[in-house]
Design an enzyme around this catalytic site. Structure first.
Site, PDB file in Angstrom:
ATOM      1  N   ARG A  46     -42.341 -66.525  14.289  1.00  0.00           N
ATOM      2  CA  ARG A  46     -43.781 -66.370  13.997  1.00  0.00           C
ATOM      3  C   ARG A  46     -44.326 -65.100  14.649  1.00  0.00           C
ATOM      4  NH1 ARG A  46     -43.772 -72.588  15.219  1.00  0.00           N
ATOM      5  NH2 ARG A  46     -43.026 -71.711  17.181  1.00  0.00           N
ATOM      6  N   ILE A  47     -44.047 -64.928  15.945  1.00  0.00           N
ATOM      7  CA  ILE A  47     -44.565 -63.746  16.648  1.00  0.00           C
ATOM      8  C   ILE A  47     -43.745 -62.510  16.269  1.00  0.00           C
ATOM      9  CG2 ILE A  47     -45.066 -62.723  18.900  1.00  0.00           C
ATOM     10  CD1 ILE A  47     -45.253 -65.630  20.004  1.00  0.00           C
ATOM     11  N   ARG A 101     -39.312 -64.769  27.575  1.00  0.00           N
ATOM     12  CA  ARG A 101     -39.149 -65.423  28.875  1.00  0.00           C
ATOM     13  C   ARG A 101     -38.171 -64.582  29.687  1.00  0.00           C
ATOM     14  NH1 ARG A 101     -43.098 -67.805  27.634  1.00  0.00           N
ATOM     15  NH2 ARG A 101     -43.404 -70.053  27.369  1.00  0.00           N
ATOM     16  N   GLU A 153     -41.049 -65.561  37.838  1.00  0.00           N
ATOM     17  CA  GLU A 153     -42.460 -65.147  37.937  1.00  0.00           C
ATOM     18  C   GLU A 153     -43.300 -66.228  38.597  1.00  0.00           C
ATOM     19  OE1 GLU A 153     -42.923 -64.555  33.606  1.00  0.00           O
ATOM     20  OE2 GLU A 153     -44.291 -66.276  33.609  1.00  0.00           O
ATOM     21  N   HIS A 212     -47.456 -61.615  32.576  1.00  0.00           N
ATOM     22  CA  HIS A 212     -47.425 -62.670  31.550  1.00  0.00           C
ATOM     23  C   HIS A 212     -48.775 -62.778  30.824  1.00  0.00           C
ATOM     24  CE1 HIS A 212     -45.189 -66.593  30.352  1.00  0.00           C
ATOM     25  NE2 HIS A 212     -45.998 -66.190  29.372  1.00  0.00           N
TER      26      HIS A 212
END
Ligand code: NAP
Ligand code: 8YV
Length: 312
Positions: A153-154, A231, A260, A278
């Site tokens: 999708r992204i 990620r 993170e 992020h």
């Protein structure tokens, strides 16, 4: 629909608009504000029917024996033990699609920032260095090939924007997508070797752990640029740092990290790196839409209607 007899649990702070919408509808408990979370769970856990937020593992599910649904804030659900949820008939929802544009915009922003060293240029002016001469020349996106790891999708929104930057798009995933016009690579290392840029936007979790290995990074090469908006776990981070420090990799734009918000200090000293905390979905518009989708999934569940975006 408001039903205060429904008790739900947050284990971390959520977006204010989302917290307000939850509190309007349900009785919300905030475990992260309890002095003794363990004791609170032992006394009250059996009344909780829903979890809102992210990061739910088996031990929390153990403490919530009547949990029906985990409504996660975010599209990635690598921090939820979906296998245990499924085994216990607990539904899991996420927030897909509403964040595609924001993440794709940040990706292109990071790419231009890295190619043209925009953060460094800003510092150059602020520190008065311009008075002593110009900055060196850098590269541009135009005419380059970008390999997208994860044309989902992204990824598709990134591809569209990369084409607008006059880039050639190729992609890697577990399977070819016949409806996509871009060249497909079934081998990630081969794609990296043929690309100027490698953009990572596949899910985290066991299936993708360190799939961007030292070999993949080495194939991308001394002029190659890597962008991670997925990620931190997808990249061999120590190998990436080593290659960036020693000229084996051209540059990196990183929105996510293995541990993170801890960021290995080596990255902070590098000029060929652009760092971001992020921020992929971090716009008011998108975060509000994510919160609204989380709430809409809970409403659907408690109304006995089909979930809007279920992953389990
Ligand atoms: P999506 O629509 O599910 O797309 C994921 C893509 O990854 C698919 O094209 C899939 O293709 C590919 N993929 C999955 N497993 C793979 C594997 N083992 N090897 C290679 N390719 C694989 O997901 P999305 O909505 O685009 O989101 C992608 C990820 O972006 C999320 O899971 C999240 O972790 C991350 N994200 C980050 C931010 C941020 O703030 N930085 C914001 C939103 C999302 P195949 O099925 O063909 O393999
Ligand atoms: C975060 C994301 O969830 O959707 C995802 O997978 O990585 C982000 O949108 C968001 O920052 C909330 O923590």
């Amino acid at each position: 629909m408001t039903d205060k007899s429904i008790e739900i649990l947050q284990t971390g702070k959520l977006l204010a608009s989302c917290e307000a919408a939850l509190a309007e509808r349900y009785t919300v408990h905030k475990l992260h504000e309890e002095a003794d979370p363990k004791a609170w769970l032992a006394a009250n856990g059996s009344r909780i029917r829903a979890h809102a937020g992210s990061g739910v593992q088996a031990d929390l599910m153990d403490a919530l024996p009547n949990l029906e649904i985990i409504a996660s804030f975010g599209v990635g659900y690598d921090n939820i033990d979906t296998r245990t949820a499924k085994a216990r008939n607990i539904r899991v929802t996420n927030t897909p699609n509403v964040l595609n544009d924001a993440v794709a915009e940040l990706t292109i922003g990071l790419m231009i920032a890295l190619a043209r060293r925009i953060p460094q240029a800003d510092q150059y002016v602020r520190q008065g260095k311009w008075l002593s001469g110009s900055m060196p020349l850098f590269s541009e996106l135009t005419g380059k090939t970008v390999g997208i790891l994860g044309l989902g999708r992204i990824g598709k929104e990134i591809a569209a924007r990369a084409q607008a930057m006059k880039m050639r798009v190729v992609y890697h995933g577990r399977k070819r997508q016949p409806s996509e016009p871009h060249v497909f690579y079934d081998n990630l290392t081969d794609m990296a070797r043929d690309s100027d840029w490698l953009v990572i936007i596949a899910p985290g979790g066991k299936g993708t752990e360190r799939i961007v290995s030292r070999d993949v990074l080495t194939a991308l090469g001394p002029k190659g640029m890597i962008v991670n908006v997925a990620r931190g776990t997808l990249i061999d981070e120590p190998a990436m740092l080593d290659l960036l420090q020693n000229g084996g990799l051209g540059g990196a734009a990183l929105d996510v990290f293995e541990d993170e918000p801890e960021v290995p200090s080596g990255f902070l000293a590098l000029d060929n790196v652009v760092l971001s905390p992020h921020q992929g979905s971090a716009t008011v518009q998108t975060r509000d839409a994510m919160g609204a989708l989380l709430v809409a999934n809970l409403e659907a569940h408690f109304a006995g209607e089909p979930l809007i975006s279920a992953v389990v």
